[in-house]
Scaffold this motif. Structure first.
Motif, PDB file in Angstrom:
ATOM      1  N   PHE A 136       0.668   6.229  -6.986  1.00 46.44           N
ATOM      2  CA  PHE A 136      -0.674   5.779  -7.362  1.00 46.44           C
ATOM      3  C   PHE A 136      -1.706   6.868  -7.079  1.00 46.44           C
ATOM      4  N   GLN A 137      -1.530   7.583  -5.989  1.00 45.75           N
ATOM      5  CA  GLN A 137      -2.425   8.681  -5.643  1.00 45.75           C
ATOM      6  C   GLN A 137      -2.353   9.803  -6.676  1.00 45.75           C
ATOM      7  N   LEU A 168      -0.246   4.527 -15.429  1.00 45.97           N
ATOM      8  CA  LEU A 168      -1.161   3.388 -15.343  1.00 45.97           C
ATOM      9  C   LEU A 168      -2.228   3.600 -14.270  1.00 45.97           C
ATOM     10  N   SER A 169      -1.865   4.291 -13.195  1.00 48.14           N
ATOM     11  CA  SER A 169      -2.867   4.607 -12.172  1.00 48.14           C
ATOM     12  C   SER A 169      -3.930   5.544 -12.734  1.00 48.14           C
ATOM     13  N   ALA A 170      -3.490   6.535 -13.513  1.00 47.64           N
ATOM     14  CA  ALA A 170      -4.445   7.436 -14.159  1.00 47.64           C
ATOM     15  C   ALA A 170      -5.338   6.670 -15.124  1.00 47.64           C
ATOM     16  N   MET A 171      -4.744   5.734 -15.843  1.00 46.72           N
ATOM     17  CA  MET A 171      -5.495   4.955 -16.825  1.00 46.72           C
ATOM     18  C   MET A 171      -6.552   4.080 -16.147  1.00 46.72           C
ATOM     19  N   LEU A 231       0.776  -1.240   0.000  1.00 44.97           N
ATOM     20  CA  LEU A 231       0.000   0.000   0.000  1.00 44.97           C
ATOM     21  C   LEU A 231       0.808   1.292   0.000  1.00 44.97           C
ATOM     22  N   GLY A 232       2.099   1.260   0.282  1.00 48.24           N
ATOM     23  CA  GLY A 232       2.876   2.492   0.377  1.00 48.24           C
ATOM     24  C   GLY A 232       2.759   3.425  -0.824  1.00 48.24           C
ATOM     25  N   PRO A 233       2.836   2.908  -2.061  1.00 44.57           N
ATOM     26  CA  PRO A 233       2.746   3.807  -3.218  1.00 44.57           C
ATOM     27  C   PRO A 233       1.419   4.548  -3.352  1.00 44.57           C
ATOM     28  N   VAL A 277      -0.504  19.479 -11.785  1.00 45.75           N
ATOM     29  CA  VAL A 277      -1.272  18.878 -10.691  1.00 45.75           C
ATOM     30  C   VAL A 277      -0.314  18.147  -9.758  1.00 45.75           C
ATOM     31  N   ILE A 278      -0.361  18.459  -8.490  1.00 45.37           N
ATOM     32  CA  ILE A 278       0.496  17.841  -7.481  1.00 45.37           C
ATOM     33  C   ILE A 278      -0.301  16.826  -6.675  1.00 45.37           C
ATOM     34  N   GLU A 279       0.266  15.622  -6.538  1.00 46.41           N
ATOM     35  CA  GLU A 279      -0.322  14.582  -5.679  1.00 46.41           C
ATOM     36  C   GLU A 279      -1.800  14.333  -5.953  1.00 46.41           C
ATOM     37  N   GLY A 280      -2.203  14.513  -7.216  1.00 46.50           N
ATOM     38  CA  GLY A 280      -3.584  14.222  -7.571  1.00 46.50           C
ATOM     39  C   GLY A 280      -4.617  15.094  -6.902  1.00 46.50           C
ATOM     40  N   ASP A 281      -4.170  16.285  -6.403  1.00 47.80           N
ATOM     41  CA  ASP A 281      -5.076  17.196  -5.707  1.00 47.80           C
ATOM     42  C   ASP A 281      -5.883  16.451  -4.637  1.00 47.80           C
ATOM     43  N   ALA A 282      -5.200  15.525  -3.952  1.00 51.45           N
ATOM     44  CA  ALA A 282      -5.894  14.634  -3.016  1.00 51.45           C
ATOM     45  C   ALA A 282      -5.798  15.123  -1.578  1.00 51.45           C
ATOM     46  N   ILE A 283      -6.814  14.794  -0.806  1.00 47.88           N
ATOM     47  CA  ILE A 283      -6.730  14.806   0.644  1.00 47.88           C
ATOM     48  C   ILE A 283      -6.430  13.359   1.026  1.00 47.88           C
ATOM     49  N   PRO A 284      -5.183  13.039   1.378  1.00 48.82           N
ATOM     50  CA  PRO A 284      -4.804  11.627   1.542  1.00 48.82           C
ATOM     51  C   PRO A 284      -5.698  10.850   2.489  1.00 48.82           C
ATOM     52  N   GLN A 285      -6.109  11.467   3.592  1.00 45.25           N
ATOM     53  CA  GLN A 285      -6.895  10.746   4.585  1.00 45.25           C
ATOM     54  C   GLN A 285      -8.277  10.351   4.057  1.00 45.25           C
ATOM     55  N   LEU A 286      -8.742  11.025   3.014  1.00 48.26           N
ATOM     56  CA  LEU A 286     -10.014  10.665   2.388  1.00 48.26           C
ATOM     57  C   LEU A 286      -9.818   9.812   1.141  1.00 48.26           C
ATOM     58  N   PHE A 287      -8.774  10.134   0.360  1.00 47.00           N
ATOM     59  CA  PHE A 287      -8.629   9.512  -0.960  1.00 47.00           C
ATOM     60  C   PHE A 287      -7.960   8.140  -0.890  1.00 47.00           C
ATOM     61  N   ILE A 288      -6.944   7.978  -0.056  1.00 48.25           N
ATOM     62  CA  ILE A 288      -6.246   6.694   0.007  1.00 48.25           C
ATOM     63  C   ILE A 288      -7.199   5.560   0.406  1.00 48.25           C
TER      64      ILE A 288
END
Length: 364
Positions: A169-170, A198-201, A162-164, A306-317
């Motif tokens: 991957f995020q 590939l993650s985007a795909m 899960l680390g990536p 775009v940096i880090e998929g514009d993610a909030i890690p605690q919600l998106f991961i």
């Protein structure tokens, strides 16, 4: 406490696994026993391009088990499985409006080598400070991480895998799902079929896009892309992708993503867009020259970083873990595991493209 960590002592040096001293977590911090950590191109940049002061303990796709928490930490407890992601302050306007990857302190917190309070947590045997990377330095047996950098994940999925999700991957999946938010039935071209591409795909497949076009120079990666959801594949070493894409989608595609950072490829990613289309840039790149009128503004095209998929890690991961468990985000098909002592070989295999996502197992 005494731990081991993989250190780049100077620019371009191979990593050496060294005994060091790790400070105890402060009130806002978490001590994590690292089980495994992915290798990303950003780690190679930290080794080779002086993004962080040397000596630097690298690693920023860590996953492990919480061992101790500071007095103010409430989101995790000892025994929890966690993924480590980028550092952000949590207090600036961008953080408070749900865009922590655009934190105004992002560069200093992830590349400055120090923790939130301006001090170091890692010291060599002589007491000399060693820079922290991305607030985690996860090529280590243990890490001390600010609570903002920690995301709890289920215990019924192999923590080594899960680390990536904390970076590569995020970044790919988040760019599609969080930032571009493409419509069902729309079209996208992804340049570069490494871990990010590939993650985007795979995320585009989850959306249900009509054309998911993968472009690369390696046939083996393109064949994997086809198996994972690409509707068309193009080897740009042998074919002109602009001509082929315009043949497939006459007016151009709504979206494109560049993961390569190659100037000529970035221009192709813009050229294949339809008027008003959006190109998202994810790769580290230098100068690129555009005729703004002819290539961008004249057709209302958008070129965005775009940096880090514009993610909030605690919600998106956790969402990505759910997609994985449902078979919709098969990241296990992208990885190869390495022993801790083989970390430099893992870097080499990542650089030559023979492995899409190396993961180094540490505490096993």
């Amino acid at each position: 406490m005494k731990i081991q960590t993989a250190v780049a002592q100077e620019q371009g040096a191979q990593l050496t696994i060294e005994p060091v001293e790790l400070d105890s977590p402060k009130a806002n911090e978490v001590l994590v026993e690292i089980k495994a950590s992915g290798i990303c191109h950003t780690d190679a940049a930290g080794r080779d391009f002086a993004t962080t002061p040397y000596p630097v303990a690298l690693g920023h796709e860590g996953a492990g088990i919480v061992k101790e928490v500071g007095s103010s930490v409430t989101s995790v407890k000892p025994g929890d499985h966690v993924v480590l992601s980028f550092s952000y302050c949590g207090h600036c306007e961008n953080c408070l409006t749900g865009h922590p990857a655009n934190c105004v302190h992002l560069n200093e917190l992830n590349f400055g080598g120090r923790h939130f309070d301006g001090t170091h947590r890692i010291h060599d045997e002589n007491g000399k400070d060693i820079s922290t990377f991305f607030g985690q330095s996860s090529f280590s047996t243990y890490s001390v991480v600010d609570e903002h950098g920690v995301t709890k994940v289920p215990t019924d999925v192999d923590i080594n895998l899960l680390g990536p999700l904390g970076c590569g991957f995020q970044t790919g999946a988040g760019t599609v799902l969080n930032y571009l938010k493409p419509e069902f039935g729309s079209s996208i071209v992804i340049f570069g079929t490494g871990a990010v591409g590939l993650s985007a795909m795979m995320a585009a497949k989850i959306i249900g896009m009509d054309h998911i076009i993968a472009v690369d120079i390696h046939d083996n990666r393109l064949e994997l892309a086809k198996k994972l959801g690409a509707t068309e594949i193009i080897n740009s070493k042998n074919h002109n992708p602009e001509e082929i894409i315009k043949g497939l989608v006459k007016s151009g595609v709504e979206y494109s993503i560049d993961t390569t950072g190659v100037p000529g490829v970035i221009k192709q990613a813009v050229h294949v867009l339809k008027p008003s289309g959006t190109c998202a840039l994810l790769g580290m790149a230098g100068d690129v020259t555009f005729n703004i009128q002819e290539e961008v503004m004249g057709e209302s095209k958008k070129v965005v970083g775009v940096i880090e998929g514009d993610a909030i890690p605690q919600l998106f991961i956790p969402k990505l873990v759910k997609y994985f468990k449902k078979g919709l985000f098969p990241i296990d098909r992208l990885v190869k595991y390495y022993n801790y002592n083989d970390i430099n070989q893992a870097f080499k295999d990542s650089a030559d493209g023979s492995v899409i996502k190396p993961i180094v197992k540490i505490n096993q």
